[in-house]
Design a protein around this motif. Structure first.
Motif, PDB file in Angstrom:
ATOM      1  N   GLY A 105       0.775  -1.224   0.000  1.00  0.00           N
ATOM      2  CA  GLY A 105       0.000   0.000   0.000  1.00  0.00           C
ATOM      3  C   GLY A 105       0.812   1.281   0.000  1.00  0.00           C
ATOM      4  N   ASP A 106       2.108   1.195   0.237  1.00  0.00           N
ATOM      5  CA  ASP A 106       2.962   2.372   0.263  1.00  0.00           C
ATOM      6  C   ASP A 106       3.564   2.595  -1.123  1.00  0.00           C
ATOM      7  OD1 ASP A 106       5.744   3.716   0.603  1.00  0.00           O
ATOM      8  OD2 ASP A 106       4.733   4.121   2.509  1.00  0.00           O
ATOM      9  N   VAL A 107       3.281   3.754  -1.727  1.00  0.00           N
ATOM     10  CA  VAL A 107       3.712   4.024  -3.112  1.00  0.00           C
ATOM     11  C   VAL A 107       5.235   4.002  -3.244  1.00  0.00           C
ATOM     12  CG1 VAL A 107       3.674   5.701  -4.988  1.00  0.00           C
ATOM     13  CG2 VAL A 107       1.628   5.361  -3.587  1.00  0.00           C
ATOM     14  N   ALA A 108       5.929   4.709  -2.356  1.00  0.00           N
ATOM     15  CA  ALA A 108       7.385   4.787  -2.445  1.00  0.00           C
ATOM     16  C   ALA A 108       8.024   3.425  -2.207  1.00  0.00           C
ATOM     17  CB  ALA A 108       7.914   5.809  -1.434  1.00  0.00           C
ATOM     18  N   TRP A 109       7.504   2.687  -1.233  1.00  0.00           N
ATOM     19  CA  TRP A 109       8.049   1.368  -0.916  1.00  0.00           C
ATOM     20  C   TRP A 109       7.775   0.384  -2.056  1.00  0.00           C
ATOM     21  CZ3 TRP A 109      11.768  -0.383   1.741  1.00  0.00           C
ATOM     22  CH2 TRP A 109      11.838  -1.717   2.145  1.00  0.00           C
ATOM     23  N   HIS A 110       6.584   0.490  -2.659  1.00  0.00           N
ATOM     24  CA  HIS A 110       6.243  -0.357  -3.798  1.00  0.00           C
ATOM     25  C   HIS A 110       7.225  -0.114  -4.950  1.00  0.00           C
ATOM     26  CE1 HIS A 110       4.217  -1.130  -7.677  1.00  0.00           C
ATOM     27  NE2 HIS A 110       3.681  -2.167  -7.055  1.00  0.00           N
ATOM     28  N   ALA A 111       7.537   1.137  -5.226  1.00  0.00           N
ATOM     29  CA  ALA A 111       8.469   1.466  -6.311  1.00  0.00           C
ATOM     30  C   ALA A 111       9.852   0.900  -6.030  1.00  0.00           C
ATOM     31  CB  ALA A 111       8.537   2.981  -6.488  1.00  0.00           C
ATOM     32  N   ARG A 112      10.253   0.938  -4.772  1.00  0.00           N
ATOM     33  CA  ARG A 112      11.563   0.395  -4.409  1.00  0.00           C
ATOM     34  C   ARG A 112      11.578  -1.129  -4.548  1.00  0.00           C
ATOM     35  NH1 ARG A 112      14.517   1.298   1.503  1.00  0.00           N
ATOM     36  NH2 ARG A 112      16.257  -0.149   1.165  1.00  0.00           N
ATOM     37  N   LEU A 113      10.495  -1.771  -4.118  1.00  0.00           N
ATOM     38  CA  LEU A 113      10.419  -3.226  -4.211  1.00  0.00           C
ATOM     39  C   LEU A 113      10.391  -3.691  -5.663  1.00  0.00           C
ATOM     40  CD1 LEU A 113       7.811  -4.127  -1.428  1.00  0.00           C
ATOM     41  CD2 LEU A 113      10.292  -4.407  -1.341  1.00  0.00           C
ATOM     42  N   ALA A 114       9.675  -2.949  -6.498  1.00  0.00           N
ATOM     43  CA  ALA A 114       9.517  -3.349  -7.895  1.00  0.00           C
ATOM     44  C   ALA A 114      10.857  -3.472  -8.615  1.00  0.00           C
ATOM     45  CB  ALA A 114       8.618  -2.350  -8.614  1.00  0.00           C
ATOM     46  N   LYS A 115      11.865  -2.755  -8.156  1.00  0.00           N
ATOM     47  CA  LYS A 115      13.177  -2.771  -8.800  1.00  0.00           C
ATOM     48  C   LYS A 115      13.984  -4.023  -8.480  1.00  0.00           C
ATOM     49  CE  LYS A 115      13.567   2.290  -8.691  1.00  0.00           C
ATOM     50  NZ  LYS A 115      14.343   3.430  -8.151  1.00  0.00           N
ATOM     51  N   VAL A 116      13.631  -4.710  -7.385  1.00  0.00           N
ATOM     52  CA  VAL A 116      14.455  -5.840  -6.941  1.00  0.00           C
ATOM     53  C   VAL A 116      13.704  -7.167  -6.914  1.00  0.00           C
ATOM     54  CG1 VAL A 116      15.963  -4.369  -5.574  1.00  0.00           C
ATOM     55  CG2 VAL A 116      13.926  -5.355  -4.500  1.00  0.00           C
ATOM     56  N   MET A 117      12.424  -7.176  -7.286  1.00  0.00           N
ATOM     57  CA  MET A 117      11.649  -8.399  -7.211  1.00  0.00           C
ATOM     58  C   MET A 117      12.003  -9.367  -8.335  1.00  0.00           C
ATOM     59  SD  MET A 117       9.704  -8.521  -4.570  1.00  0.00           S
ATOM     60  CE  MET A 117      10.947  -7.656  -3.601  1.00  0.00           C
ATOM     61  N   PRO A 118      12.172 -10.652  -8.033  1.00  0.00           N
ATOM     62  CA  PRO A 118      12.424 -11.647  -9.080  1.00  0.00           C
ATOM     63  C   PRO A 118      11.169 -11.923  -9.906  1.00  0.00           C
ATOM     64  CG  PRO A 118      12.264 -12.692  -6.935  1.00  0.00           C
ATOM     65  CD  PRO A 118      12.228 -11.219  -6.685  1.00  0.00           C
ATOM     66  N   GLU A 119      11.306 -12.725 -10.959  1.00  0.00           N
ATOM     67  CA  GLU A 119      10.226 -12.924 -11.911  1.00  0.00           C
ATOM     68  C   GLU A 119       9.033 -13.681 -11.333  1.00  0.00           C
ATOM     69  OE1 GLU A 119      11.711 -14.744 -15.416  1.00  0.00           O
ATOM     70  OE2 GLU A 119      12.907 -13.011 -16.030  1.00  0.00           O
ATOM     71  N   ASN A 120       9.239 -14.464 -10.294  1.00  0.00           N
ATOM     72  CA  ASN A 120       8.127 -15.248  -9.752  1.00  0.00           C
ATOM     73  C   ASN A 120       7.297 -14.464  -8.726  1.00  0.00           C
ATOM     74  OD1 ASN A 120      10.208 -15.292  -7.820  1.00  0.00           O
ATOM     75  ND2 ASN A 120       9.591 -17.309  -7.040  1.00  0.00           N
ATOM     76  N   VAL A 121       7.522 -13.148  -8.621  1.00  0.00           N
ATOM     77  CA  VAL A 121       6.742 -12.284  -7.725  1.00  0.00           C
ATOM     78  C   VAL A 121       5.802 -11.407  -8.538  1.00  0.00           C
ATOM     79  CG1 VAL A 121       6.814 -10.416  -6.030  1.00  0.00           C
ATOM     80  CG2 VAL A 121       8.513 -12.255  -5.939  1.00  0.00           C
ATOM     81  N   GLU A 122       4.527 -11.431  -8.169  1.00  0.00           N
ATOM     82  CA  GLU A 122       3.515 -10.566  -8.779  1.00  0.00           C
ATOM     83  C   GLU A 122       3.174  -9.483  -7.757  1.00  0.00           C
ATOM     84  OE1 GLU A 122      -1.140 -11.075 -10.032  1.00  0.00           O
ATOM     85  OE2 GLU A 122       0.237 -12.707 -10.574  1.00  0.00           O
ATOM     86  N   LEU A 123       3.683  -8.284  -7.966  1.00  0.00           N
ATOM     87  CA  LEU A 123       3.581  -7.198  -6.999  1.00  0.00           C
ATOM     88  C   LEU A 123       2.472  -6.228  -7.394  1.00  0.00           C
ATOM     89  CD1 LEU A 123       4.866  -5.852  -4.470  1.00  0.00           C
ATOM     90  CD2 LEU A 123       6.417  -4.652  -6.035  1.00  0.00           C
ATOM     91  N   HIS A 124       1.521  -6.014  -6.473  1.00  0.00           N
ATOM     92  CA  HIS A 124       0.385  -5.138  -6.738  1.00  0.00           C
ATOM     93  C   HIS A 124       0.418  -3.935  -5.793  1.00  0.00           C
ATOM     94  CE1 HIS A 124      -1.854  -7.967  -9.347  1.00  0.00           C
ATOM     95  NE2 HIS A 124      -1.300  -8.903  -8.589  1.00  0.00           N
ATOM     96  N   LEU A 125       0.217  -2.756  -6.342  1.00  0.00           N
ATOM     97  CA  LEU A 125       0.067  -1.547  -5.535  1.00  0.00           C
ATOM     98  C   LEU A 125      -1.417  -1.333  -5.275  1.00  0.00           C
ATOM     99  CD1 LEU A 125       1.222   1.039  -4.240  1.00  0.00           C
ATOM    100  CD2 LEU A 125       0.950   2.145  -6.477  1.00  0.00           C
TER     101      LEU A 125
END
Length: 238
Positions: A105-125
């Motif tokens: 739910g945190d926009v800034a944290w989501h953007a940071r996570l999106a840069k390091v997540m591997p391919e098997n992670v589906e990240l939703h904001l």
């Protein structure tokens, strides 16, 4: 299995009377145990880095150590994980499970996570503005998936009580729902009247001063608590 202190004091037990060596060993145990725990568990390194890591600097979930130790000795190959609240735990799960779906739910944290997540992670904001909007967005994503969708669900983020119901609804019959900081939220009230079991794991967590509780909710048949799993000897990792 003898500890380092027991081995070190073995010669003193032979050379000195018990009244002399026993109090020395007791003081040594009292002083060294916190240091050994902090180094072995990664608590010291986590405190300095302000993130949950092992003593080798590898990502850890920010759960209580007793719960982490249970999960470390279970096989998640081929399993799917649903996670509310991303971070170090997302990387930890991604390295072990086949698929991870994470809501943040945190926009800034989501953007940071999106840069390091591997391919098997589906990240939703998702929106953290209010409970209704958050739940609607979560439901919209999850209802597109077949049920049951996940073997493990983790609640550790915004509006924890509100996402309990959809998490349970998409959990497999032998799955587990992990709720962090369970003592501070309404998980007990949320499970009243449900045919569900609970195991509470109290203890310290990475980089945290006071103990906390991570609770695992599950149906009567849960793969985490299968008696066929061996009991590990954690001391061998020292």
């Amino acid at each position: 299995m003898k500890t380092g202190i027991q081995r070190a004091f073995a010669p003193f037990k032979v050379l000195l009377p018990e009244y002399a060596w026993r109090p020395i060993r007791a003081v040594a145990t009292a002083l060294t145990t916190p240091v050994v725990f902090s180094q072995w568990s990664g608590h010291f390194r986590s405190s300095l880095r302000e993130e949950a890591v092992s003593r080798r600097g590898e990502p850890l979930p920010w759960y209580s150590y007793p719960c982490i130790h249970l999960l470390m000795h279970r096989d998640f190959a081929g399993r799917s994980v649903l996670e509310f609240g991303g971070g170090q735990s997302t990387l930890w799960w991604a390295a072990r499970a086949e698929r991870v779906v994470t809501f943040e739910g945190d926009v800034a944290w989501h953007a940071r996570l999106a840069k390091v997540m591997p391919e098997n992670v589906e990240l939703h904001l998702i929106s953290s503005a209010d409970r209704v909007t958050c739940l609607a967005e979560v439901t919209r994503v999850l209802d597109r998936l077949p049920r049951p969708s996940f073997d493990v669900a983790v609640i550790d983020g915004d509006f924890r009580e509100d996402v309990f119901e959809p998490a349970i609804r998409h959990l497999s019959e032998d799955g587990a729902l992990i709720c962090d900081d369970a003592e501070s939220y309404g998980f007990f009230e949320a499970t009243r009247g449900l045919d569900i079991q609970r195991a509470d794991f109290f203890g310290h967590a990475p980089g945290v001063v006071l103990p906390r509780c991570t609770s695992v909710f599950f149906h009567r048949r849960c793969f985490l608590f299968d008696a066929g799993n061996p009991i590990p000897d954690l001391a061998k990792a020292l």
